[in-house]
Design a protein around this motif. Structure first.
Motif, PDB file in Angstrom:
ATOM      1  N   ARG A 107       1.481  -5.869  59.567  1.00  0.00           N
ATOM      2  CA  ARG A 107       1.870  -5.389  58.357  1.00  0.00           C
ATOM      3  C   ARG A 107       3.196  -5.684  57.994  1.00  0.00           C
ATOM      4  N   TYR A 108       3.310  -5.635  56.652  1.00  0.00           N
ATOM      5  CA  TYR A 108       4.647  -6.441  56.308  1.00  0.00           C
ATOM      6  C   TYR A 108       5.603  -5.132  55.311  1.00  0.00           C
ATOM      7  N   PHE A 109       6.787  -5.265  55.381  1.00  0.00           N
ATOM      8  CA  PHE A 109       7.411  -4.615  54.481  1.00  0.00           C
ATOM      9  C   PHE A 109       7.684  -5.103  53.236  1.00  0.00           C
ATOM     10  N   ARG A 168      28.831  -7.826  65.899  1.00  0.00           N
ATOM     11  CA  ARG A 168      27.386  -7.594  66.567  1.00  0.00           C
ATOM     12  C   ARG A 168      26.360  -8.252  66.045  1.00  0.00           C
ATOM     13  N   VAL A 169      25.435  -8.341  66.766  1.00  0.00           N
ATOM     14  CA  VAL A 169      23.884  -9.127  66.445  1.00  0.00           C
ATOM     15  C   VAL A 169      23.257  -7.813  65.375  1.00  0.00           C
ATOM     16  N   VAL A 170      22.647  -8.426  64.353  1.00  0.00           N
ATOM     17  CA  VAL A 170      21.966  -7.186  63.534  1.00  0.00           C
ATOM     18  C   VAL A 170      20.488  -7.849  63.892  1.00  0.00           C
ATOM     19  N   TYR A 171      19.573  -6.928  64.055  1.00  0.00           N
ATOM     20  CA  TYR A 171      17.899  -7.078  64.512  1.00  0.00           C
ATOM     21  C   TYR A 171      17.560  -6.480  63.219  1.00  0.00           C
ATOM     22  N   PHE A 172      16.550  -7.512  62.650  1.00  0.00           N
ATOM     23  CA  PHE A 172      16.044  -7.401  61.582  1.00  0.00           C
ATOM     24  C   PHE A 172      14.353  -7.605  61.530  1.00  0.00           C
ATOM     25  N   GLU A 173      13.836  -6.692  60.757  1.00  0.00           N
ATOM     26  CA  GLU A 173      12.125  -6.708  60.807  1.00  0.00           C
ATOM     27  C   GLU A 173      11.495  -6.900  59.497  1.00  0.00           C
ATOM     28  N   THR A 174      10.991  -7.742  59.279  1.00  0.00           N
ATOM     29  CA  THR A 174      10.106  -7.782  58.070  1.00  0.00           C
ATOM     30  C   THR A 174       8.552  -7.643  58.282  1.00  0.00           C
ATOM     31  N   LEU A 225       1.636   3.763  60.521  1.00  0.00           N
ATOM     32  CA  LEU A 225       2.302   4.091  59.384  1.00  0.00           C
ATOM     33  C   LEU A 225       2.530   3.143  58.375  1.00  0.00           C
ATOM     34  N   ASP A 226       2.421   3.581  57.080  1.00  0.00           N
ATOM     35  CA  ASP A 226       2.748   2.639  55.815  1.00  0.00           C
ATOM     36  C   ASP A 226       4.408   2.171  56.042  1.00  0.00           C
ATOM     37  N   LEU A 227       4.724   1.193  56.385  1.00  0.00           N
ATOM     38  CA  LEU A 227       6.086   0.651  56.661  1.00  0.00           C
ATOM     39  C   LEU A 227       7.157   0.985  55.743  1.00  0.00           C
ATOM     40  N   ASN A 228       6.567   1.008  54.320  1.00  0.00           N
ATOM     41  CA  ASN A 228       7.336   1.191  53.309  1.00  0.00           C
ATOM     42  C   ASN A 228       7.666   2.511  52.884  1.00  0.00           C
ATOM     43  N   ILE A 258       8.795  -7.012  50.155  1.00  0.00           N
ATOM     44  CA  ILE A 258       9.576  -8.268  50.210  1.00  0.00           C
ATOM     45  C   ILE A 258      11.047  -7.886  49.151  1.00  0.00           C
ATOM     46  N   GLU A 259      10.790  -7.287  48.271  1.00  0.00           N
ATOM     47  CA  GLU A 259      12.021  -6.959  47.591  1.00  0.00           C
ATOM     48  C   GLU A 259      12.938  -5.837  48.174  1.00  0.00           C
ATOM     49  N   ARG A 260      12.645  -5.145  48.919  1.00  0.00           N
ATOM     50  CA  ARG A 260      13.361  -4.357  49.861  1.00  0.00           C
ATOM     51  C   ARG A 260      13.974  -5.114  50.854  1.00  0.00           C
ATOM     52  N   THR A 261      13.207  -5.923  51.490  1.00  0.00           N
ATOM     53  CA  THR A 261      13.693  -6.976  52.611  1.00  0.00           C
ATOM     54  C   THR A 261      14.872  -7.658  52.109  1.00  0.00           C
ATOM     55  N   LYS A 262      14.809  -8.186  50.769  1.00  0.00           N
ATOM     56  CA  LYS A 262      15.892  -8.956  50.200  1.00  0.00           C
ATOM     57  C   LYS A 262      17.123  -8.227  50.027  1.00  0.00           C
ATOM     58  N   GLN A 263      16.731  -6.922  49.469  1.00  0.00           N
ATOM     59  CA  GLN A 263      17.955  -6.040  49.230  1.00  0.00           C
ATOM     60  C   GLN A 263      18.782  -5.565  50.364  1.00  0.00           C
ATOM     61  N   ASP A 264      18.142  -5.581  51.479  1.00  0.00           N
ATOM     62  CA  ASP A 264      18.638  -5.026  52.747  1.00  0.00           C
ATOM     63  C   ASP A 264      19.426  -6.198  53.248  1.00  0.00           C
ATOM     64  N   LEU A 265      18.809  -7.585  53.036  1.00  0.00           N
ATOM     65  CA  LEU A 265      19.509  -8.750  53.580  1.00  0.00           C
ATOM     66  C   LEU A 265      20.843  -8.853  52.786  1.00  0.00           C
ATOM     67  N   LEU A 266      20.794  -8.840  51.573  1.00  0.00           N
ATOM     68  CA  LEU A 266      21.859  -8.876  50.708  1.00  0.00           C
ATOM     69  C   LEU A 266      23.145  -7.933  51.266  1.00  0.00           C
ATOM     70  N   TYR A 267      22.692  -6.938  51.316  1.00  0.00           N
ATOM     71  CA  TYR A 267      23.538  -5.644  52.027  1.00  0.00           C
ATOM     72  C   TYR A 267      24.400  -6.079  53.145  1.00  0.00           C
ATOM     73  N   LEU A 268      23.593  -6.623  53.977  1.00  0.00           N
ATOM     74  CA  LEU A 268      24.165  -6.828  55.302  1.00  0.00           C
ATOM     75  C   LEU A 268      25.147  -7.949  55.060  1.00  0.00           C
ATOM     76  N   ILE A 269      24.540  -9.142  54.478  1.00  0.00           N
ATOM     77  CA  ILE A 269      25.497 -10.300  54.302  1.00  0.00           C
ATOM     78  C   ILE A 269      26.835 -10.106  53.632  1.00  0.00           C
ATOM     79  N   HIS A 270      26.590  -9.317  52.539  1.00  0.00           N
ATOM     80  CA  HIS A 270      27.623  -8.784  51.548  1.00  0.00           C
ATOM     81  C   HIS A 270      28.881  -7.978  52.364  1.00  0.00           C
ATOM     82  N   ASN A 271      28.330  -7.329  53.480  1.00  0.00           N
ATOM     83  CA  ASN A 271      29.212  -6.462  54.260  1.00  0.00           C
ATOM     84  C   ASN A 271      29.573  -7.269  55.564  1.00  0.00           C
ATOM     85  N   GLY A 272      29.576  -8.385  55.679  1.00  0.00           N
ATOM     86  CA  GLY A 272      30.109  -9.310  56.660  1.00  0.00           C
ATOM     87  C   GLY A 272      29.378  -9.536  57.811  1.00  0.00           C
TER      88      GLY A 272
END
Length: 591
Positions: A202-204, A176-182, A155-158, A206-220
């Motif tokens: 295959r890669y996701f 809890r531990v958050v598992y993350f995949e790039t 599958l196209d990861l995006n 990178i801009e989507r990856t950054k936005q997901d990381l920011l979302y997780l960080i900003h939400n604790g």
């Protein structure tokens, strides 16, 4: 049709990334909900919870750590709700799938390989014409026949929606531990690893990856573990993520699996200069330093370059490292593994995990098991019981090393003591852990629990049995390590404390009245005698601890160890030393 996506995690703090991918991909079109349990939960509790959700279909994500417990749950569910559709997926059932369909008649479908698109297609057919032969990557039953469809193209990861944006997850992010995949896939072909089966990486985006990381960080989120098999294989991608996390970490900790011998010097220099201390952790699979072994399992590794990377990272003091070993690989006997262990322990990683080879379904090692006369467990986790070079008796011995290594090195309860013992009292690190592990089992301690003090008394018992030299020095280091293990002033100690209350008061008064005679930054605290009586402990050491810690020199002159506990500080315990006053020595006090 109501669908429950379920799994049994190894621990409560873990979360299932796989279930969240399935919900993100299929939840747009079908009614789905996630139900997570642990392998320690009573089976009746799991079955009751699933039953009360009243699903029409339950899909279980299966791994070596949960498959046997999952089977028990499935059997009970089918008895209380026979019409329930059961779907399995995950790495444990993606290989030897016909075996699983035959072993588990309660299972209606198995998703083989990457699951998002296949599971969505299956739900579509269940809601429609039920033409299961069109669902690539699916195993199903047709009357008495088991059908395994051809695999599905990658599958196209995006095209997969983010698995990190469910509102119901927000409340648990800090705990809890958050598992993350790039990326998915691995460029290497290690024959003991399932990741070697998938060709290419295959890669996701990178801009989507950054936005997901920011979302997780900003939400604790407090801990994010990247599950990429080789995070640093694409240098530019890794560097951009490192830079992004340095600028936006928000106190969150990030763990990566890296291949150390391909780490470029400029990346290491960048991290040493820019990474905040403690926000990155590296997990590095060494597995073996024996060249014939690495060649047999198709593992390309330059241990010299790996050592340079690990050493440079450690010298920076910024990043904790977790190194992995596997006992039982081809061409490695007890003595060869001993060398591997000592080679890697010499790098002084913060954690050294000693694991044992598992014959995972689908791997080259399982396929070639007969070549090396492997004997292994019939059911998960398929751990080896021996081979032509490493009999079961040696595996049992190495397991004792693993047990003591976890308790005394990886738990960091006695770093100063253990380092001294390995350097001065035992032939090697492996020999220390082996001899102590053998003694531990002889005493029957593996059958009973332990508190912190027990770990100290048991090591002390072993050292006396071993006829260790310089026991007085070692006891001093053990006292120091014991005080470092507390956040608050300890109420009791494990050794025979010999100072009277009057002698303790005299030493505390000396520290309060003459703070400049105390080492380090003690004088800057401005602590009164009353403060010290409330928050400090004193003990006599037979040597100058400061000289040993800073220069590795033994100065055999009695010093006072002063441990001050300040729980409100980031570092709750501060240890200082001071020389006994001359007058006190002349009176014979404390000597």
């Amino acid at each position: 049709m109501k669908t429950v996506l379920a799994t049994l995690n190894a621990k409560y703090i873990h979360t299932s990334l796989a279930l969240r991918y399935l919900k993100a991909y299929s939840g747009r079109d079908f009614e789905t909900e996630i139900a997570e349990y642990t392998i320690k939960d009573p089976v009746m509790n799991i079955v009751s919870d699933v039953y009360q959700r009243q699903p029409d279909l339950v899909a279980f994500s299966c791994y070596i750590w949960n498959i046997e417990e999952t089977i028990t749950v499935i059997s009970m569910l089918k008895k209380v709700k026979p019409e329930l559709k059961i779907v399995l997926g995950g790495p444990e059932v993606s290989y030897d799938t016909k075996y699983w369909m035959e072993r588990l008649p309660e299972v209606d479908f198995i998703i083989m390989g990457e699951g998002e698109e296949t599971f969505h297609h299956l739900l579509t057919e269940l809601h429609g014409e039920q033409k299961f032969h069109f669902v690539l990557g699916l195993a199903y039953r047709k009357n008495e026949e088991i059908i395994l469809n051809p695999p599905r193209p990658k599958l196209d990861l995006n095209e997969i929606p983010s698995p990190h944006r469910f509102p119901e997850d927000l409340k648990d992010l800090p705990n809890r531990v958050v598992y993350f995949e790039t990326s998915r896939g691995c460029p290497f072909s290690c024959q003991f690893c399932l990741s070697s089966i998938e060709v290419g990486v295959r890669y996701f985006d990178i801009e989507r990856t950054k936005q997901d990381l920011l979302y997780l960080i900003h939400n604790g989120a407090k801990l994010i573990k990247f599950v990429d098999r080789t995070f640093n294989i694409k240098r530019d991608y890794a560097m951009e993520i490192f830079q992004f996390l340095i600028e936006n970490h928000g106190g969150c900790v990030f763990q990566f699996e890296i291949t150390a011998d391909i780490m470029r010097p400029e990346v290491l220099d960048f991290l040493a200069e820019n990474a905040p201390q403690g926000i990155f952790r590296f997990e590095i699979g060494v597995q073996s330093t024996h060249d014939p072994t690495n060649e047999a399992v198709k593992r390309r590794q330059n241990f010299t370059k790996l050592s340079r990377t690990v050493t440079k990272v450690k010298d920076s003091g910024k990043i904790a490292q977790h190194l992995d070993l596997i006992a039982g690989l081809p061409h490695e006997d007890y003595n060869t593994f001993r060398k591997t262990f000592n080679d890697v322990f010499a790098l002084q990683p913060e954690e050294l995990q000693l694991g044992f080879l598992k014959m995972l379904r689908g791997t080259g090692m399982r396929h070639d098991a007969e070549r090396y006369n492997y004997v292994y467990m019939d059911h998960a986790p398929y751990e080896i019981l021996g081979n032509d070079l490493l009999p079961f008796s040696d595996i049992v011995r190495i397991k004792r090393v693993e047990d003591v290594l976890e308790k005394y090195w990886n738990a960091h309860r006695m770093d100063h003591t253990v380092q001294y013992l390995i350097k001065h009292e035992f032939a090697s690190a492996f020999d220390f852990f082996q001899e102590f592990g053998d003694y531990w089992e002889e005493q029957g301690w593996q059958r009973i629990g332990h508190q912190l003090a027990d770990l100290f008394t048991r090591l002390w018992s072993f050292l006396q049995y071993h006829d260790t030299k310089h026991l007085e020095r070692i006891l001093g280091l053990m006292k120091y390590d014991y005080y470092l293990n507390h956040r608050h002033r300890p109420r009791k100690v494990w050794w025979n404390f010999s100072l009277s209350k009057e002698e303790q008061s005299r030493l505390i008064r000396q520290a309060a009245e003459k703070p400049d005679t105390v080492s380090g930054d003690f004088a800057n605290w401005g602590l009164t005698e009353r403060d010290l009586h409330k928050h400090a402990v004193v003990e006599i050491l037979p040597f100058d601890l400061e000289a040993y810690l800073e220069h590795g020199k033994w100065v055999d002159k009695k010093h006072v160890l002063l441990a001050v506990y300040r729980p409100e500080e980031e570092v709750p315990v501060h240890c200082y030393t001071m020389v006994l006053e001359t007058k006190a020595e002349e009176r014979g006090s404390l000597v």
